[in-house]
Design an enzyme around this catalytic site. Structure first.
Site, PDB file in Angstrom:
ATOM      1  N   HIS A 158      63.630  88.964  60.019  1.00 43.27           N
ATOM      2  CA  HIS A 158      63.880  90.343  60.572  1.00 43.27           C
ATOM      3  C   HIS A 158      62.802  90.959  61.070  1.00 43.27           C
ATOM      4  O   HIS A 158      62.886  92.013  61.366  1.00 43.27           O
ATOM      5  CB  HIS A 158      64.536  91.283  59.613  1.00 43.27           C
ATOM      6  CG  HIS A 158      65.893  90.890  59.196  1.00 43.27           C
ATOM      7  ND1 HIS A 158      67.014  91.803  60.021  1.00 43.27           N
ATOM      8  CD2 HIS A 158      66.498  90.166  58.622  1.00 43.27           C
ATOM      9  CE1 HIS A 158      68.144  91.266  59.592  1.00 43.27           C
ATOM     10  NE2 HIS A 158      68.015  90.328  58.863  1.00 43.27           N
ATOM     11  N   LYS A 177      65.398 107.259  62.429  1.00 45.18           N
ATOM     12  CA  LYS A 177      65.182 105.938  62.062  1.00 45.18           C
ATOM     13  C   LYS A 177      63.933 106.057  61.107  1.00 45.18           C
ATOM     14  O   LYS A 177      63.504 107.041  60.932  1.00 45.18           O
ATOM     15  CB  LYS A 177      64.591 105.094  63.126  1.00 45.18           C
ATOM     16  CG  LYS A 177      63.590 105.647  63.982  1.00 45.18           C
ATOM     17  CD  LYS A 177      63.199 105.047  65.321  1.00 45.18           C
ATOM     18  CE  LYS A 177      64.370 104.845  66.429  1.00 45.18           C
ATOM     19  NZ  LYS A 177      64.932 103.356  66.813  1.00 45.18           N
ATOM     20  N   ARG A 178      63.529 104.963  60.173  1.00 41.76           N
ATOM     21  CA  ARG A 178      62.531 105.015  59.405  1.00 41.76           C
ATOM     22  C   ARG A 178      61.262 105.509  60.055  1.00 41.76           C
ATOM     23  O   ARG A 178      60.994 105.259  61.387  1.00 41.76           O
ATOM     24  CB  ARG A 178      62.196 103.631  58.720  1.00 41.76           C
ATOM     25  CG  ARG A 178      63.095 103.295  57.971  1.00 41.76           C
ATOM     26  CD  ARG A 178      63.290 104.434  56.522  1.00 41.76           C
ATOM     27  NE  ARG A 178      62.123 104.433  55.717  1.00 41.76           N
ATOM     28  CZ  ARG A 178      61.962 103.655  54.599  1.00 41.76           C
ATOM     29  NH1 ARG A 178      63.058 102.967  54.053  1.00 41.76           N
ATOM     30  NH2 ARG A 178      61.032 103.699  53.977  1.00 41.76           N
ATOM     31  N   LYS A 185      57.144 102.562  65.460  1.00 51.60           N
ATOM     32  CA  LYS A 185      58.376 103.103  66.265  1.00 51.60           C
ATOM     33  C   LYS A 185      58.052 104.408  66.932  1.00 51.60           C
ATOM     34  O   LYS A 185      58.750 104.986  67.582  1.00 51.60           O
ATOM     35  CB  LYS A 185      59.396 103.522  64.901  1.00 51.60           C
ATOM     36  CG  LYS A 185      60.153 102.431  64.545  1.00 51.60           C
ATOM     37  CD  LYS A 185      61.183 102.813  63.379  1.00 51.60           C
ATOM     38  CE  LYS A 185      61.837 101.702  62.691  1.00 51.60           C
ATOM     39  NZ  LYS A 185      62.899 101.423  63.211  1.00 51.60           N
ATOM     40  N   THR A 243      69.195  98.728  65.685  1.00 51.40           N
ATOM     41  CA  THR A 243      70.749  98.832  65.585  1.00 51.40           C
ATOM     42  C   THR A 243      71.050 100.158  65.800  1.00 51.40           C
ATOM     43  O   THR A 243      72.233 100.728  66.087  1.00 51.40           O
ATOM     44  CB  THR A 243      71.195  98.503  64.324  1.00 51.40           C
ATOM     45  OG1 THR A 243      70.597  99.032  62.985  1.00 51.40           O
ATOM     46  CG2 THR A 243      71.400  97.038  64.184  1.00 51.40           C
ATOM     47  N   LYS A 264      74.174 102.081  67.881  1.00 45.40           N
ATOM     48  CA  LYS A 264      75.279 103.118  67.479  1.00 45.40           C
ATOM     49  C   LYS A 264      75.206 104.406  68.492  1.00 45.40           C
ATOM     50  O   LYS A 264      76.493 104.785  68.779  1.00 45.40           O
ATOM     51  CB  LYS A 264      74.744 103.926  66.137  1.00 45.40           C
ATOM     52  CG  LYS A 264      74.857 102.581  65.071  1.00 45.40           C
ATOM     53  CD  LYS A 264      74.115 103.353  63.873  1.00 45.40           C
ATOM     54  CE  LYS A 264      73.497 102.136  62.905  1.00 45.40           C
ATOM     55  NZ  LYS A 264      72.655 102.718  61.842  1.00 45.40           N
TER      56      LYS A 264
HETATM   57  C1  LIG Z   1      71.345 102.393  61.844  1.00 46.49           C
HETATM   58  C2  LIG Z   1      70.494 102.691  60.753  1.00 46.49           C
HETATM   59  C3  LIG Z   1      69.160 102.402  60.537  1.00 46.49           C
HETATM   60  C4  LIG Z   1      68.479 101.557  61.475  1.00 46.49           C
HETATM   61  O1  LIG Z   1      67.877 102.375  62.460  1.00 46.49           O
HETATM   62  P1  LIG Z   1      66.922 101.778  63.757  1.00 46.49           P
HETATM   63  O2  LIG Z   1      66.824 102.925  64.782  1.00 46.49           O
HETATM   64  O3  LIG Z   1      67.626 100.535  64.141  1.00 46.49           O
HETATM   65  O4  LIG Z   1      65.636 101.639  63.067  1.00 46.49           O
HETATM   66  C5  LIG Z   1      68.198 102.800  59.601  1.00 46.49           C
HETATM   67  N1  LIG Z   1      68.815 103.810  58.526  1.00 46.49           N
HETATM   68  C6  LIG Z   1      70.136 104.361  58.955  1.00 46.49           C
HETATM   69  C7  LIG Z   1      70.724 105.210  57.732  1.00 46.49           C
HETATM   70  C8  LIG Z   1      71.004 103.741  59.679  1.00 46.49           C
HETATM   71  O5  LIG Z   1      72.429 104.212  59.863  1.00 46.49           O
END
Ligand SMILES: *Cc1c(COP(=O)(O)O)cnc(C)c1O
Length: 837
Positions: free
Chosen positions: A377, A568-569, A574, A676, A680
């Site tokens: 990952h 995101k984190r 990022k 991911t 979404k």
């Molecule tokens: C989808 C999701 C992530 C992943 O987000 P990225 O933008 O791909 O880093 C992290 N935390 C939560 C709560 C999510 O639903």
């Protein structure tokens, strides 16, 4: 065992009238009342306690899953189906109730039933705490995967840990992150069933000895261990309206009865109770680290606990069904390792097959190498697990012996392939030599498995050319790509019911299980009436988000504004900082009166920082300080707003993605394995502003360059530029950037907190900034200008929004899982017979 654990699952014994398991409104009303009044013991004022109402509804829904669950297992066993075991340290499940109702197909009936009782079902849904047993993308991927496996009717079991405390709750004090423990089980959990009868014993510590058994065979015995019990808790995972209900099995660590008996008998009562607590530490808390907590003993205990419990469970089920014959085991079983975390499973499977089931090394190794598959990952080398040999010898002596043996065999394979090449032996060795010997767990994972995959095309390609180059040269056939996805049930059908209804009205509901069908929406992008309805739905979602987060958002926020979202984190790679630089640039333009053709913009940033990650926490503070200055400046008015949304989590994202216009995916190229969140947001009609990184590349391929805002250096350009990267020179040559940096350095955003952003500013001005934020500034600002121009033409924007949704079909985990199944698992779908009202 004390039976307090059954508190949440006691109802059956206390009811006189049996549940009908019907799915009409009347059935739900009857069952709801029965649970609310009889089982939970409340009076008949159903509106008085949303908590108990949520419990009663959840129990009613759970009843409908039970028979399907048992039938699913009977069907798998009768057919002796091949199975996959998905091992993951994280399952970021979020809430269960609304997803269960959607997948059972009872949303309307349950909503009506509650309505008749004077209850708004939304209020109940909102009561449920998130099961936050994961950090971010990796954990959420595991949750989306098991949803798709059940929907595709594949016999897949999820194995993980039942952390008492999940991902911490984030609060803000003076703009800084404060972590609060997440005791998500404090009110019980109606969705889990404890299965004490399948408890297993996990060994730790001790030493090994060679003993001779009755047949005269020598066997290694691992003795004088301190054992811990692993108790499984099962959660039903329903497929989408197909009667399949798979299992997520999470392990809890419990002290063994005799663990403390010696101390107890010696009269040391307090010590004996204390050691019980230590045993139970193993599953107490999720490590809140996005990258990796290297070297922490408790983390290794957790990983081994997961691996050993899950493998023992699988093997004992095998023995129950097939006896002690393992010849067909590899044909009938596959383990998918979700990242390097559970890779100790490779050595553990060897141990169990040899020491517990009497197989030879050769047989055990053959089985291991045919059943283990590894998903990587991350490309960040600091995130690759290494364990000190000393620690392993102390905690897992038998496993360390096995790893040495695996390494010896492997190195002779390498030596045969590259005769005389000493350097490659030390490069590829599972044991890293040095001041302290370390086990390279990722290498163990590659050596012990038949498949190694990355999670997006670019990521898989970089694994082959970079991190795992030598292994790719040796075993090219092992390497493959499986681009991530998200489940369209949770991330469109459930979180955005208005948009889902409009889509279904236009193209039917086949998209829910065949997301490619969204392509049929394309012609509707040219339909003015459809565009209007699409826009109204987006507008409503923005209003709902504002209403829901009114504690944190200005309620006077303009819903016509461009909703620009980065959730995101919080991590340097990022580049939330790049986003802030753009916001400061917009603020600077407003202050200079450079506002012709202005597009009102609301920038929302959310995410948690690892508690020990100083720079990430500092960026949260910066976002909040900049927000304070901008949002209270009368010159800014409603031209621009910036908010930090605290406690970003799955249920938060379900509210956010329907409201997004613009999706910020701005990582340094080559650093985001897939992402991911990007998927979404696209699915919900957001347009992406992004670099050529992770799955952004594939998103752009699917939707077309004209519907995507691309900027930034490519991965190759980044790596080429690194050597002579000169951010100071770049700043000097860019007036806009100069003004932004001057504002930051002048202390404009930290007037009463001198110096607090010095480190941050220094890091982006450093020649050694690994994330090269400044290098992409100009190109990012230009891309944001193209975003504004596009947003000004509402019809054009809405057309692009529809096209983004219409072309998101590839990013369903149904596609991802079909790819895993075709290339790695090779399972037959198993339909479960229907036999319900
Ligand atoms: C989808 C999701 C992530 C992943 O987000 P990225 O933008 O791909 O880093 C992290 N935390 C939560 C709560 C999510 O639903």
């Amino acid at each position: 065992m004390p039976n307090k654990r059954f508190v949440m699952s006691k109802p059956i014994s206390s009811i006189t009238d049996v549940p009908t398991l019907g799915v009409t409104k009347e059935d739900f009303i009857g069952d709801f009342k029965r649970y609310y009044v009889h089982s939970l013991g409340r009076d008949e004022n159903f509106r008085s306690s949303p908590f108990y109402a949520c419990e009663a509804l959840s129990l009613s829904i759970r009843d409908r899953l039970m028979e399907r669950w048992k039938t699913t297992y009977k069907t798998y066993n009768k057919r002796d189906s091949k199975r996959v075991f998905y091992l993951s340290m994280e399952f970021l499940m979020g809430r269960t109730l609304s997803n269960a109702m959607l997948n059972l197909g009872v949303i309307d009936e349950a909503t009506q039933a509650m309505h008749d009782l004077g209850i708004e079902i939304e209020e109940l849904i909102d009561r449920e705490l998130d099961a936050g047993l994961g950090n971010g993308g990796l954990g959420r991927l595991a949750a989306c995967f098991i949803d798709s496996c059940a929907t595709l009717q594949l016999p897949v079991v999820g194995y993980g840990l039942r952390y008492e405390y999940g991902m911490f709750t984030q609060t803000l004090v003076n703009g800084e992150q404060i972590e609060k423990p997440d005791h998500w089980l404090r009110h019980g959990n109606v969705w889990e069933i404890e299965r004490l009868e399948y408890s297993l014993r996990i060994k730790l510590g001790g030493h090994t000895e060679i003993q001779t058994d009755e047949q005269g065979n020598q066997r290694v015995c691992w003795i004088s261990t301190h054992d811990v019990l692993a108790v499984p808790f099962d959660t039903p995972i329903p497929g989408y309206q197909n009667n399949t209900v798979n299992t997520l099995r999470l392990w809890k660590a419990v002290a063994t009865e005799e663990f403390n008996l010696d101390e107890f008998n010696a009269g040391d009562y307090a010590e004996s109770v204390a050691s019980k607590v230590i045993a139970e530490h193993i599953t107490m808390v999720l490590y809140p680290n996005d990258a990796n907590e290297n070297g922490k003993e408790l983390r290794l205990r957790q990983q081994y606990f997961l691996a050993s419990a899950s493998l023992q469970d699988v093997l004992s089920l095998w023995v129950r069904q097939h006896g002690h014959e393992f010849d067909n085991f590899a044909e009938k079983s596959c383990f998918q390792l979700n990242d390097t975390h559970p890779s100790i499973a490779i050595a553990e499977l060897m141990r169990l097959l040899m020491d517990m089931h009497g197989l030879s090394w050769a047989k055990a190794w053959g089985i291991t190498r045919q059943t283990m598959a590894y998903t990587n990952h991350t490309l960040l080398p600091e995130a690759l697990e290494k364990w000190s040999v000393k620690l392993m010898q102390r905690l897992l002596p038998r496993l360390m012996e096995i790893i040495f043996e695996i390494n010896a065999c492997f190195l002779s394979e390498v030596a045969a392939h590259w005769p005389g090449d000493k350097a490659i032996l030390s490069r590829m060795s599972i044991i890293e030599e040095g001041a302290e010997q370390q086990v390279r767990m990722a290498y163990l994972a590659i050596v012990g498995s038949f498949s190694v995959n990355g999670v997006a095309q670019l990521h898989s390609q970089l694994l082959q050319q970079g991190l795992f180059r030598d292994f790719y040269a040796l075993w090219p056939h092992k390497f493959n790509n499986k681009t991530n996805g998200v489940t369209p049930r949770r991330w469109l059908a459930s979180c955005n019911p208005e948009l889902a209804a409009l889509i279904t009205e236009a193209i039917g509901d086949g998209w829910i299980t065949h997301l490619d069908e969204l392509k049929k929406l394309e012609p509707f992008a040219e339909d003015a009436e459809f565009r209007h309805r699409w826009r109204v739905i987006k507008q409503n979602a923005k209003l709902r988000l504002i209403e829901h987060k009114k504690q944190y958002l200005d309620i006077h926020l303009n819903p016509d504004a461009l909703f620009d979202i980065q959730v995101k984190r919080i991590h340097e790679y990022k580049r939330q900082i790049l986003n802030v630089l753009h916001v400061i640039h917009l603020y600077d333009r407003i202050k200079r009166g450079d506002t012709i053709n202005w597009v009102a913009r609301c920038v929302l940033i959310g995410g948690k920082a690892a508690p020990g990650y100083v720079m990430a926490k500092r960026s949260i503070k910066l976002i909040n300080n900049v927000a304070l200055v901008i949002n209270s400046d009368p010159d800014v008015d409603d031209k621009l707003a910036l908010f930090f949304l605290p406690d970003y989590r799955v249920s938060g994202m379900e509210m956010i993605c329907p409201a997004a216009d613009l999706s910020e995916q701005i990582s340094t190229a080559g650093k985001e394995a897939s992402g991911t969140g990007n998927m979404k947001l696209m699915m919900n009609g957001a347009l992406t502003i992004g670099t050529l990184d992770g799955a952004n590349i594939e998103i752009r391929e699917e939707v077309g360059d004209e519907n995507f805002f691309l900027f930034g250096l490519t991965e190759e350009q980044i790596e080429a530029r690194r050597e002579h990267y000169d951010p100071i020179a770049i700043i000097d040559q860019d007036e806009d950037l100069q003004r932004v940096v001057n504002l930051l350095e002048s202390g404009h955003f930290n007037q009463f907190e001198p110096g607090i952003f010095d480190d941050l500013i220094a890091s982006i001005k450093s020649k050694h900034d690994p994330w090269m934020t400044v290098a992409d500034f100009r190109s990012y600002i230009d891309a944001q200008k193209r975003v504004e121009a596009a947003y000004q033409d509402k019809d054009h924007w809405t057309r692009m929004s529809i096209l983004n949704c219409a072309n998101s079909g590839k990013f369903s985990t149904d596609r991802t899982i079909n790819d895993y199944n075709r290339d790695i698992w090779k399972l037959e779908p198993v339909p479960v017979p229907v036999q319900y009202p």
